[in-house]
Design a protein around this motif. Structure first.
Motif, PDB file in Angstrom:
ATOM      1  N   ARG A  48       0.816  -1.215   0.000  1.00 57.48           N
ATOM      2  CA  ARG A  48       0.000   0.000   0.000  1.00 57.48           C
ATOM      3  C   ARG A  48       0.848   1.262   0.000  1.00 57.48           C
ATOM      4  NH1 ARG A  48      -3.921   1.304   4.968  1.00 57.48           N
ATOM      5  NH2 ARG A  48      -2.062   2.408   5.689  1.00 57.48           N
ATOM      6  N   TYR A  50       3.765   1.717  -1.337  1.00 52.49           N
ATOM      7  CA  TYR A  50       4.307   1.920  -2.681  1.00 52.49           C
ATOM      8  C   TYR A  50       3.235   2.475  -3.623  1.00 52.49           C
ATOM      9  CZ  TYR A  50       8.438  -0.718  -1.225  1.00 52.49           C
ATOM     10  OH  TYR A  50       9.585  -1.131  -0.591  1.00 52.49           O
ATOM     11  N   LEU A  51       2.014   1.968  -3.493  1.00 50.65           N
ATOM     12  CA  LEU A  51       0.933   2.464  -4.338  1.00 50.65           C
ATOM     13  C   LEU A  51       0.635   3.928  -4.046  1.00 50.65           C
ATOM     14  CD1 LEU A  51      -1.490  -0.614  -4.243  1.00 50.65           C
ATOM     15  CD2 LEU A  51       0.089   0.057  -6.069  1.00 50.65           C
ATOM     16  N   GLU A  52       0.660   4.290  -2.760  1.00 50.29           N
ATOM     17  CA  GLU A  52       0.415   5.689  -2.394  1.00 50.29           C
ATOM     18  C   GLU A  52       1.507   6.603  -2.952  1.00 50.29           C
ATOM     19  OE1 GLU A  52      -0.034   6.096   1.787  1.00 50.29           O
ATOM     20  OE2 GLU A  52      -1.865   4.889   1.898  1.00 50.29           O
ATOM     21  N   LEU A  54       3.416   6.056  -5.619  1.00 55.39           N
ATOM     22  CA  LEU A  54       3.319   6.122  -7.085  1.00 55.39           C
ATOM     23  C   LEU A  54       2.101   6.915  -7.552  1.00 55.39           C
ATOM     24  CD1 LEU A  54       4.374   2.477  -8.009  1.00 55.39           C
ATOM     25  CD2 LEU A  54       5.725   4.564  -8.225  1.00 55.39           C
ATOM     26  N   GLN A  55       1.136   7.135  -6.658  1.00 60.29           N
ATOM     27  CA  GLN A  55      -0.034   7.946  -7.000  1.00 60.29           C
ATOM     28  C   GLN A  55       0.134   9.405  -6.587  1.00 60.29           C
ATOM     29  OE1 GLN A  55      -3.248   5.894  -5.055  1.00 60.29           O
ATOM     30  NE2 GLN A  55      -3.290   4.216  -6.541  1.00 60.29           N
ATOM     31  N   THR A 237       5.400   5.521   3.899  1.00 59.46           N
ATOM     32  CA  THR A 237       5.511   6.085   2.550  1.00 59.46           C
ATOM     33  C   THR A 237       6.907   6.640   2.290  1.00 59.46           C
ATOM     34  OG1 THR A 237       4.549   8.133   3.425  1.00 59.46           O
ATOM     35  CG2 THR A 237       3.072   6.607   2.277  1.00 59.46           C
TER      36      THR A 237
END
Length: 271
Positions: A48, A50-52, A54-55, A237
């Motif tokens: 999660r 990493y997704l945050e 990259l967004q 993050t």
């Protein structure tokens, strides 16, 4: 000292060097309350963070800024350093050792000593908070290292090859372009890697000479990461972003480690 002892010592050094990076990866895979635990292995690994990252548009913008600043600075450093290194290594110039020493002396100046004056000057002339305002000072500190490494490589190239080209009617510039540069490709690649890594990781100038996300580089963007609330600590993050930024450099060094070592030791042994 016996070989097993040396290998054991080397293994301990490697493990000690990998511990911070492992802890960074370990933290990046944790979420919620698990972030405050000191467990060596995440109980419920999650991507999660990493997704945050990259967004995050500011992070992606900073990633692009770092790439632009790194590529442009490295290219300019190689261009200018190749001519300077060729002159110091191949031409009969008086006091070449003193000149090279003066060039290298630039690296002894602490960046913090010029950061504040440069902030004022850049703000007055309109270079503050721009990519050009980052490239110029980073190039200043990248050039000495590039000149030093390339000079060592150029010295290793036999002078007879260049003399043959000159006898055949080539100009000094043609000999440099068609004889010296092709033979120095390993050294140029090594220099490019070292300069790019140095520019990519630089923080002090980047944080001093920028103020908006549009001009920040990756190290500064990570420092400005904030949580979803005033009470949230974005450790996860920040760790994920640090892993994403570090991993390409780590792969680059592992792939080209032999050339990097060769570049740093070129000219150290004669005979």
């Amino acid at each position: 000292m016996s070989r097993p002892v040396i290998l054991l010592f080397a293994l301990l050094v490697v493990l000690a060097s990998l511990v911070p990076f492992y802890w960074l990866v370990n933290t990046s895979l944790k979420t919620g309350a698990e972030l405050s635990s000191g467990s060596l292995v995440p109980g419920s690994p999650s991507l999660r963070n990493y997704l945050e990252v990259l967004q995050d548009e500011d992070f992606l913008t900073a990633l692009g800024n770092s790439l632009v600043v790194g590529v442009v600075t490295t290219s300019l450093a190689l261009l200018l350093a190749s001519f300077a290194a060729y002159s110091l290594a191949r031409l009969k110039l008086p006091r070449k050792g003193i000149i090279l020493g003066l060039v290298l002396s630039v690296t002894t100046f602490p960046v913090i000593a010029i950061a504040a004056p440069m902030f004022t000057i850049w703000r007055d002339i309109g270079l503050y908070d721009t990519l050009a305002g980052l490239i110029i000072p980073k190039l200043t500190f990248a050039l000495p290292m590039a000149i030093f490494v390339l000079t060592s490589f150029f010295r290793e190239i036999p002078f007879e090859l260049e003399e043959s080209a000159l006898i055949d009617g080539a100009s000094p510039f043609t000999a440099f372009r068609k004889v010296i540069l092709p033979l120095a490709v390993p050294g140029i690649a090594t220099t490019a890697i070292l300069v790019f890594i140095s520019v990519w990781n630089e923080f002090l100038l980047a944080v001093t000479l920028t103020s908006t996300p549009e001009a920040r580089t990756v190290p500064v963007a990570i420092a400005y990461f904030s949580g979803t609330s005033d009470f949230d600590h974005p450790i996860g993050t920040i760790s994920a972003a640090s892993v994403l930024v570090t991993l390409p450099l780590l792969v680059l060094v592992l792939v080209f480690q032999k050339r990097i070592v060769a570049g740093l030791t070129a000219g150290a042994i004669k005979g």
